[in-house]
Structures are given as C-alpha cells and as structure tokens.
Motif scaffolding. Structure first.
Motif, mmCIF file in Angstrom:
data_model
loop_
_atom_site.group_PDB
_atom_site.id
_atom_site.type_symbol
_atom_site.label_atom_id
_atom_site.label_comp_id
_atom_site.label_asym_id
_atom_site.label_seq_id
_atom_site.Cartn_x
_atom_site.Cartn_y
_atom_site.Cartn_z
ATOM 1 N N TYR A 57 -9.401 -0.630 11.417
ATOM 2 C CA TYR A 57 -8.690 -0.687 10.037
ATOM 3 C C TYR A 57 -9.013 0.842 9.358
ATOM 4 C CZ TYR A 57 -6.470 -1.874 5.812
ATOM 5 O OH TYR A 57 -5.840 -2.001 4.593
ATOM 6 N N PRO B 225 0.268 4.905 3.288
ATOM 7 C CA PRO B 225 1.411 5.494 2.654
ATOM 8 C C PRO B 225 1.647 6.823 2.262
ATOM 9 C CG PRO B 225 1.153 3.302 1.576
ATOM 10 C CD PRO B 225 0.037 3.689 2.402
ATOM 11 N N SER B 226 0.574 7.256 1.552
ATOM 12 C CA SER B 226 0.679 8.664 1.077
ATOM 13 C C SER B 226 -0.157 9.517 1.456
ATOM 14 C CB SER B 226 0.844 8.697 -0.623
ATOM 15 O OG SER B 226 -0.220 7.961 -1.086
ATOM 16 N N ASN C 8 -4.050 -7.207 3.555
ATOM 17 C CA ASN C 8 -4.125 -6.569 2.274
ATOM 18 C C ASN C 8 -3.262 -7.573 1.428
ATOM 19 O OD1 ASN C 8 -1.803 -5.230 1.749
ATOM 20 N ND2 ASN C 8 -2.374 -3.924 3.696
ATOM 21 N N ASN C 9 -3.430 -7.115 0.155
ATOM 22 C CA ASN C 9 -3.024 -8.056 -0.904
ATOM 23 C C ASN C 9 -1.605 -8.261 -0.760
ATOM 24 O OD1 ASN C 9 -4.905 -9.519 -1.992
ATOM 25 N ND2 ASN C 9 -5.326 -8.107 -3.698
ATOM 26 N N LEU C 10 -0.772 -7.098 -0.320
ATOM 27 C CA LEU C 10 0.836 -6.910 -0.070
ATOM 28 C C LEU C 10 1.513 -7.702 0.811
ATOM 29 C CD1 LEU C 10 1.088 -3.303 -1.400
ATOM 30 C CD2 LEU C 10 0.941 -5.215 -2.941
ATOM 31 N N LYS D 55 -15.324 -19.951 1.396
ATOM 32 C CA LYS D 55 -15.204 -19.710 0.192
ATOM 33 C C LYS D 55 -14.858 -20.845 -1.087
ATOM 34 C CE LYS D 55 -13.752 -15.621 -0.797
ATOM 35 N NZ LYS D 55 -12.796 -14.308 -0.959
ATOM 36 N N ASP E 296 -18.884 -14.578 -2.359
ATOM 37 C CA ASP E 296 -18.664 -15.159 -1.073
ATOM 38 C C ASP E 296 -20.153 -15.250 -0.412
ATOM 39 O OD1 ASP E 296 -16.200 -14.253 -1.497
ATOM 40 O OD2 ASP E 296 -15.818 -12.918 -0.085
ATOM 41 N N TYR F 192 -7.909 -2.165 -6.819
ATOM 42 C CA TYR F 192 -8.194 -3.330 -6.546
ATOM 43 C C TYR F 192 -8.659 -4.128 -7.873
ATOM 44 C CZ TYR F 192 -10.336 -7.425 -4.281
ATOM 45 O OH TYR F 192 -10.748 -8.643 -3.938
ATOM 46 N N ASN G 145 -0.398 5.252 -5.456
ATOM 47 C CA ASN G 145 0.734 4.566 -4.398
ATOM 48 C C ASN G 145 -0.015 3.681 -3.412
ATOM 49 O OD1 ASN G 145 3.254 4.122 -3.869
ATOM 50 N ND2 ASN G 145 3.420 6.116 -2.285
ATOM 51 N N ASP G 146 -1.167 4.120 -3.058
ATOM 52 C CA ASP G 146 -1.928 3.268 -2.056
ATOM 53 C C ASP G 146 -2.679 2.349 -2.248
ATOM 54 O OD1 ASP G 146 -0.356 5.141 -0.870
ATOM 55 O OD2 ASP G 146 -1.991 6.192 0.381
ATOM 56 N N ALA H 7 -3.220 -0.871 -3.177
ATOM 57 C CA ALA H 7 -3.384 -2.212 -2.801
ATOM 58 C C ALA H 7 -3.895 -2.091 -1.369
ATOM 59 C CB ALA H 7 -2.024 -2.854 -2.643
ATOM 60 N N ILE H 8 -3.971 -1.205 -0.549
ATOM 61 C CA ILE H 8 -4.291 -1.419 0.928
ATOM 62 C C ILE H 8 -5.997 -1.142 0.700
ATOM 63 C CG2 ILE H 8 -2.007 -1.146 2.184
ATOM 64 C CD1 ILE H 8 -3.097 1.703 2.573
ATOM 65 N N TYR H 9 -6.563 -0.744 -0.117
ATOM 66 C CA TYR H 9 -8.003 -0.380 -0.162
ATOM 67 C C TYR H 9 -8.532 -1.805 -0.902
ATOM 68 C CZ TYR H 9 -7.110 4.079 1.303
ATOM 69 O OH TYR H 9 -6.722 5.379 1.949
ATOM 70 N N LYS I 133 -5.007 -15.527 -5.085
ATOM 71 C CA LYS I 133 -3.696 -15.550 -5.321
ATOM 72 C C LYS I 133 -3.255 -14.739 -6.475
ATOM 73 C CE LYS I 133 -2.306 -19.999 -3.534
ATOM 74 N NZ LYS I 133 -1.315 -19.652 -2.365
ATOM 75 N N ASP J 171 -4.982 -12.020 -7.306
ATOM 76 C CA ASP J 171 -4.964 -10.588 -6.963
ATOM 77 C C ASP J 171 -3.743 -10.114 -6.261
ATOM 78 O OD1 ASP J 171 -7.181 -10.148 -8.243
ATOM 79 O OD2 ASP J 171 -8.588 -10.568 -6.308
ATOM 80 N N GLN J 172 -3.131 -11.031 -5.475
ATOM 81 C CA GLN J 172 -1.774 -10.902 -4.646
ATOM 82 C C GLN J 172 -0.692 -10.669 -5.783
ATOM 83 O OE1 GLN J 172 -1.405 -13.711 -1.507
ATOM 84 N NE2 GLN J 172 -3.431 -13.852 -1.160
ATOM 85 N N ASP K 121 -1.011 -7.390 -7.569
ATOM 86 C CA ASP K 121 -0.766 -6.011 -6.549
ATOM 87 C C ASP K 121 0.582 -6.161 -6.198
ATOM 88 O OD1 ASP K 121 -3.486 -5.680 -6.693
ATOM 89 O OD2 ASP K 121 -3.869 -5.854 -4.572
ATOM 90 N N LEU K 122 1.076 -7.378 -5.881
ATOM 91 C CA LEU K 122 2.688 -7.237 -5.381
ATOM 92 C C LEU K 122 3.486 -7.009 -6.597
ATOM 93 C CD1 LEU K 122 2.788 -10.594 -3.454
ATOM 94 C CD2 LEU K 122 3.379 -8.105 -2.463
ATOM 95 N N SER L 213 3.447 -3.267 -7.464
ATOM 96 C CA SER L 213 4.183 -2.355 -6.695
ATOM 97 C C SER L 213 5.483 -2.603 -6.334
ATOM 98 C CB SER L 213 3.061 -2.090 -5.477
ATOM 99 O OG SER L 213 2.788 -3.489 -4.725
#
Lengths: 317, 565
Positions: A142, A151-152, A259-261, A279, B113, B247, B303-304, B306-308, B511, B513-514, B517-518, B521
C-alpha cells in the motif's frame, strides 16, 4: 479406502498397526508435529464456534454461556438483517470473483510463456523478479501504491497531469479502486503462483514434444496439445481450491488497501468481522458470520470437486 | 482397525481440547468472582483491613502491577517502557509502597483497538488508560472491569493525593446514578485548551495580509496563498496546501464546525445529539462541512487527505517542509516535540522567520468564537477484572497524582529537561537520550493529569509559555489566550448507562469518518446527497436509537430542565 480394497492380505494388516509404528516410527514421529499443529491451531479453536449460538460473556467459559435468542439463531438473523453485512458479503463475492477471473489464468499464461524461453539466465531472472512481491507485506505494497497512484502526489498521476491529462483516481474512487485492488493482487501473486505450473510442466515427458516435432507441430500446437493437457490436473485442483475460497479473503490485503472514500466497495467479510467483532466486541455476531463464511466455502469446495469428478477429472480426493 | 485409530485420535483431541478450554475459562471466572467478593469481604473488616495490608503505606511483601503507557513512536524518542522516567517511577513505587511496576506500551494512535484486543485476550495491563469510555462500559457490562466505588471509599485514607487531585468531580464523573458503580475514574484536565487554527505568520507578512478574524477573511487569505504560491514556495508551488484538514475531519476542522453550532444551544440538545464527540449529529455541522466542501472544490485543501490513515506522518511532514498555509489541530500542536516540533522544523528547513501562530478566524452567529470544551476530564483510568492487585494499583494512581510526582515528571531534572528562568518560572529544554519526554510534559506517565500542573499555581502560570522547548514563549502565550477565549465548558450529564451505546462506538465512529471524508471531497453538486445518505445510514445503524434513549434518559433524570446548573 481404495488401497485397503486392493491389499491382498488384510489378515496380515489387521494385527500390524503396532508393528507399522515400530517399523516406521521415524516417519510417524515426523508426522506428529504437523498433526499437533493441526490439533492445537485448527481443531481446538473449533470448540469456540458455539459462540455463534450463545450470548458471549468474557467471564464465562464457552460451555456456561447462555443460548442466544431464537433457539441460538439470533446472531444469524441479526447479521442477515444488517445492511453492512449484506454489503460486505456482496463486496467479498465481487472482489473474489474478479480476482478469480483475472488472477487465475495469468499465472498459467505466464508459466507457458516462461517455459518457451530458451535463454535460461533470463528465464531465471524473470522468475525471481516476478515472485519477489509475494514476500512483501500488504502494508508495504500500500505504501508503494500511495507513492505511485495518489491523486496529486503519486508518480503515475504526476506524469499524467504533466502530460496534460486528468489525474486518475486510482485509490479514491470506488470504480477505479476495485481495479487497483485486483491489479495489485495479481502483481503480488502471479509470479509465485506460476511456480506450481512450472513444476507441473517440468514433469511432462519430453518425448511427447519430440514426437510432436517429428509430426510437424508448431510451438502453439505443442502448447495447446501437450503442455496444457499435461498441467490440466494441476489447474483443476487449484481451481477447486480457489472456488472453495470464494467467501474467504485474507485480512491484510483489503484492510491495508481500503480508505474512507471507497468503503462502500472495500469492506469485505474479514474486515467487517474485525470492525464489528473485535473492535465492536460483538463476538457472537461475528463468529456467526465467520461460521457462515466457512460453511459456504465448504459447500463450494465440495460442489467444485463433485463437478470436476463428474467431468472426468481427478478431484481433490 | 482404522476406525479404532480414528476414534483414539478423536478421543484424545477431545480430552486435550476440554482441558485447554477449561483452563482459560476458569481464570477469568475466578477473578470475576473475586471482584465481587473482595469489596464485600473487606467491607466487613473495614477497621483492620487497611492496617493488615499496609504498614506506613507499604506492603509487607512486594506486589507487582503492570501499567499501560502510550507508545507514540516518535522519531528518536526514548523507549516508553524503559527510560529515565519509568525507572524513577519504579524506584519510587518500590520505596514508598513496595510495589513493583512494569510498563506495557500501547500504540497511541490505535489505542482503542489495541486495548480492546488486550482486554479480549485477557492480557490487558492492571492499570489501563483509554480515551474511549464506551470501551470501558462495554467490558464492564460483560463483567470485565472492576467496580472502583467500594475501593475508593474503603481506602480513602490511604489515597490522599488521589482524592485531593481528582476529587469527587473526577472520581465520580462516570458514577452510575442508579447502581453507584464506578467503572473508571477520569483524569483531570489541568489545562482545558482544545483545538485552535494556525497560520503561517511569515506568509501573511510576505503578502502584506492581516491575520483573518472571520470565515470570509480566512477564505480570502487561503485564496491569496494559492494565487501567490509561486512567490511563497517558488519551485515547489504545486505542492502548496492552503488549508490542511486530514484524517479525523471532525477534530481537524473542529473550530470551524463549532462555529456553526448555536452558542446558546441548551445542555439538553447538546447532550442528546452529543454521542459523537466530533459533533456529526449536532445541528449546524452539515453547513460547516458544506463550507469545507466548497473550499475543497476550490482547490484550497489537501486533495489526497482521505487516502492517508490515522498516524500517517505525511501531513506533518508537509507542514514541516513548509507547504501548508493553515491548519486546525490541538492548541499546542505546532509547538510539541522539542527539536522535532513543526515550528522548529520550519525554522531549520525554511528560515528563521517561518512558523505557525494561532488565530481565531471562525465567528459564530453571535460574532463570538465559542469553543466547546469537554469538561475537566481527560483519559479514563480503569482496572480490568484480570487485575489481582486493586489496592496496589490504586496506590500507583495515588503516587502518580502526588503534586511532587506530577511536577517531576512534567519538568524533569534541572539542567537536563528544564532550566530556571526569571522569577520562579521554569523553561523546558530539549533533552537527549533516555531523558527525552516522548509526550509533551510526559502526559503519558501522568495518567491522572493532562496539562501543566506544578506544585504552586503561580509557578504553573508563569511556566506554561516556557514548556515548549525552542518555541518563542510569546507565541505560546498568544495561542493559550485564544484557546481560553469564549469557552463553553461541558457539563457532566449523569444519566447512567445508555444501552444503545454499547458495542457500537467503533462502528459509528468509522461511519462518521467515512461521512466526513466523503462529504468534504464530494463535488459541490453531490454534497447534499452524499451527506444525507451517509447520515441516514449512520442513524439507522444505531445513531437514532442512541439519541432516542438519551432523550428519554434526560427526561427521566432532569425532567423539563433544558440547562444544568
């Protein structure tokens, strides 16, 4: 079973189990550790499967826990009425089917191509390089994917945008993410998976190829009529096992890549079990899900095995 | 014959498995029983019980406990389980109470966790710390946590520092109004500062801009940063992020979200919609996220992001490298970590004038800048039922709450981690090797205290600005002042256990956080549908049930009251 039927003197065998042990005790000793492993790590944990039918409590033994509502079926009902579970089930099936369709033929094709290479040093080098990723953990993969596909800031997207194109959302759009997931999976495993086929190809009698050459067969004809039929039993066995795993899926690959998206397509049963069960502390619910997963897996395995035997191939057993 | 062999194998498997499952099952059951029995038994012998166990606060025989400590994984930090401070604590506890202390590290950013996994496995430390009360409650419901109420009363005389420092407010913050159970005590927030927004002062200066004081001005500044990226960053212009949120949007845009809440909201409304501490379900949050979504689509944000995932240092690295114009985070975030702090890195990598300062740009509908504080509580300290040494563990909490202990852990040795400056204040200096504090002021060891708390209030007040090694005290003072402007302190609503909250905390948080993020963006046109579908999923997955139960519980305990005294 078959061997016992064909054994000529059952009377001799009857009194001889002890003497077999005596005679081959080294072999049995070697067998002992793997058996112990299976017992401790595969069979004993099965006792706890009953958590699926019971109301879990951390301070009670599994035998003392009270039966769940609806004759113990409470958690199965709960799972199947939970939209998140249905979504995870759908995602698991879709991702695994795509994996099967895309990922299963590639090692076979790769092994066939590799087999045709004459220059052995090159062949060895290619083989080594392609099976290397198998040893990388998904977290590292990953990390690499982020560097390449972000993306950027990802390398690939930087090249695309510098050339005047539009950045491709490899990781942050569900549609693209599914293909990234499949692609990374294939990349990680096809070299490793081709080893089995290469070994099978090596076992094909070379006289067959010589005879075919004498008869004037070309490269592709030899591949089609000799190599592929020669490794067909191997392909069938691996296909049966892959089908048996249709509801399975490792934990680390989807977990590391999601990831969240993209969660609407990235949540699979194994990560669902982690999120809700470990969890969320709903151990009964997720044991029920796990049990369901295993049973469906067994049904698929038996079905595929039955079909392959019906079609005249050797099954797993 | 084969059958016999098979039968033998199966039988032996059965025997082994029975033995194997009986053993672990027995252990928790026994300690569960012990938990119930201990207070009752010692209650009968109240007069002599403490005396028989302790002489001058010491056990006759050495007791042994394990204590959780957060592992922050800092670059070049010290070993959280073994450094100058852990050794000092171990030595003091042995001398004072004859208790041997072992530390067990738990990664800070995935602590919920990890502590879950440890509790489920029965290998959690004797003294556990978490920010998640629902986790404690869930395990308490299963009988996995010790009720502290009887111990706190019975050993009150043995625990003067704990009672002095936390008092009834924090010790009984989570007390169940009906059963009287106390599953966890709340650490005290000595400094209640929460989230602030920071901006690059040197960028403002370069462009000749004033610090923004409204959302509109803030937006104009971000646009100015973006338009002048070539001036500000030169060749790295395309790496610029005018406003960075990553995040955990609910925390990282906390000040903006809070500015959309009604500052006069009733305690009742705030409580009913307040299960999610990132304010997802409060009235007003949607409009705040809509504004973020607009900024995102104008190219003013990262821009990026949410993937971190959580704990990833990419964003910190961008701040340190000087690509980020503004961000919101903990009130002291750019000052933390001594030599590795964001501001120290900026000075090294960008130039002596580079650095972040705090601003207060998000006005609410009254024109004030209300900051919604949580109340004087911080982490929750609890003992799992696998803890066989509740008294020794309480003595540890007592020791760690002693004013002298807190002061020593926070400022360390003179000349090593601090030096005395003018009129009684101390200044933190960057330490090296095993004296490095992995967390600011060793908050990870002072588990009952968060925030500077020295032996006298005067010393504390004077020293606060000096606690960040290498940071200009004036910058810290300014941030502290803004963090204390227009605060609204959370009240303690004691309605007891809300059943609908058990076991769903993590699922709902993920949920949430989703959704954040969604929604941030999404394209501007899709914003409403993304937000609304996310929220309806959130509410149907347990969010609504929690609100309904909270509303009913409020009415049961407080009747028609809208505000608490």
């Amino acid at each position: 079973m078959k061997t016992s039927k064909t054994t000529p003197a059952p009377a001799v065998r009857k009194q001889s189990f002890g003497s077999y042990i005596k005679r081959y005790w080294q072999l049995y000793l070697l067998l002992f550790l793997p058996m112990l492993y299976l017992l401790v790590f595969k069979y004993i944990p099965m006792i706890y499967v009953q958590i699926a039918f019971k109301k879990y409590s951390i301070v009670q033994s599994v035998w003392e826990m009270p039966l769940a509502k609806n004759h113990g079926m409470q958690y199965f009902i709960q799972a199947f009425s939970n939209p998140d579970f249905i979504r995870a089930l759908r995602n698991t099936i879709v991702l695994n089917l795509l994996d099967l369709v895309v990922g299963f033929p590639i090692p076979i094709i790769f092994a066939l191509i590799l087999n045709e290479l004459v220059f052995t040093k090159f062949k060895k080098a290619v083989q080594t390089i392609t099976y290397m990723p198998h040893f990388l953990s998904w977290v590292i993969i990953y990390g690499i994917a982020l560097q390449l596909f972000a993306p950027s800031t990802g390398l690939v997207n930087m090249v695309i945008t510098k050339l005047g194109g539009e950045a491709v959302p490899f990781l942050n759009d569900t549609g693209h993410w599914v293909w990234t997931y499949i692609f990374l999976g294939v990349w990680q495993s096809f070299g490793w998976n081709s080893i089995v086929y290469l070994a099978a190809i090596a076992g094909i009698n070379s006289e067959l190829y010589e005879a075919a050459s004498v008869d004037g067969a070309g490269r592709f004809q030899k591949m089609w009529h000799i190599t592929l039929p020669g490794i067909k039993p191997t392909i069938v066995i691996l296909l049966i096992m892959a089908i048996g795993n249709i509801l399975g899926s490792g934990f680390d690959r989807p977990f590391a890549l999601q990831n969240n998206l993209v969660m609407s397509w990235a949540e699979v049963l194994s990560t669902y079990i982690y999120r809700y069960g470990i969890k969320g502390l709903q151990f009964s619910l997720t044991t029920a899900v796990g049990l369901f997963q295993s049973i469906v897996g067994v049904i698929f395995l038996l079905g595929a095995n039955y079909l392959s035997r019906k079609l005249g191939e050797r099954g797993l057993w | 014959m084969k059958k016999k062999v098979l039968a033998a194998v199966l039988a032996s498997a059965m025997v082994v498995s029975l033995a194997a499952c009986a053993a672990p099952a027995a252990a928790p059951a026994a300690s569960g029983g012990g938990e119930a029995a201990a207070p009752a038994a010692s209650g009968e012998a109240e007069a002599e019980a403490p005396a028989s166990e302790l002489t001058d606060g010491k056990f006759a025989e050495t007791r042994s406990i394990t204590v959780e400590v957060y592992d922050r994984g800092n670059d070049g930090g010290s070993d959280p389980e073994n450094n100058d401070y852990t050794r000092w604590i171990q030595q003091q506890m042995l001398e004072k109470h004859n208790v041997e202390v072992k530390f067990q590290k738990v990664p800070r950013w995935t602590e919920v966790d990890d502590i879950n996994n440890l509790l489920a496995a029965g290998t959690a430390p004797d003294v556990c710390v978490t920010y998640s009360y629902p986790t404690v409650q869930t395990y308490a419901d299963m009988g996995g946590v010790i009720d502290l109420a009887p111990y706190l009363e019975q050993y009150k005389d043995e625990l003067p520092n704990l009672w002095n420092w936390l008092g009834e407010t924090n010790l009984y913050w989570d007390k169940d109004p009906e059963t009287g159970n106390v599953w966890a005590v709340e650490a005290k927030l000595a400094n209640m500062n929460r989230i602030l927004t920071f901006i690059r002062q040197d960028w403002l200066d370069t462009l000749g801009l004033e610090a923004p004081t409204t959302k509109e001005e803030f937006h104009d500044v971000l646009v100015a940063f973006k338009d002048n990226a070539d001036t500000l960053l030169g060749a790295d212009a395309d790496k610029m992020v005018p406003y960075s949120v990553s995040y955990d949007v609910g925390w990282r845009a906390g000040t903006l979200i809070e500015s959309f809440l009604d500052p006069e909201m009733t305690d009742k409304e705030y409580y009913i919609n307040g299960f999610d501490d990132r304010k997802l379900t409060q009235n007003g949050t949607k409009e705040a996220v809509r504004l973020l979504n607009q900024w995102y689509n104008e190219g003013l944000m990262w821009n990026d992001f949410a993937i971190y995932s959580s704990g990833d240092t990419t964003e910190d690295d961008m701040m340190k490298a000087g690509y980020v114009g503004a961000f919101s985070h903990n009130w002291d975030y750019p000052f933390r970590n001594g030599e590795d702090s964001i501001n120290a890195n900026l000075k090294r990598l960008v130039g002596p004038e580079a650095g972040y300062v705090a601003i207060d740009p998000f006005e609410d509908k009254n024109g004030t800048h209300t900051k919604w504080l949580a109340g004087p509580v911080d982490r929750k300290v609890f003992f799992p039922s696998t803890n066989d040494e509740p008294l020794a563990s309480l003595l540890y909490l007592d020791f760690i709450s002693e004013p002298e202990t807190i002061e020593y852990l926070q400022i360390g040795e003179a000349g090593v981690t601090h030096e005395d400056v003018e009129d009684g204040a101390v200044s933190i200096i960057a330490a090296t090797g095993d004296a490095i504090q992995n967390s600011g002021m060793n908050i990870d060891y002072t588990i009952t205290c968060n925030g500077l708390h020295l032996t006298t209030d005067e010393k504390t007040a004077k020293s606060l600005a000096y606690t960040y090694a290498g940071i200009d005290p004036a910058v810290v003072q300014a941030a502290d002042a803004i963090a204390k402007t227009d605060t609204r302190i959370g009240v303690n609503v004691q309605t007891g256990n809300i059943e609908a909250e058990a076991g769903v905390g993590d699922v709902l948080s993920s949920k949430r956080d989703q959704i954040y993020d969604l929604a941030v963006s999404a394209s501007v046109a899709d914003f409403d549908s993304v937000w609304d579908s996310g929220m309806s999923d959130y509410l149907s997955s347990g969010g609504q049930a929690i609100m309904d139960e909270r509303a009913a519980a409020w009415e049961k305990v407080y009747g028609d009251a809208e505000m608490l005294p």
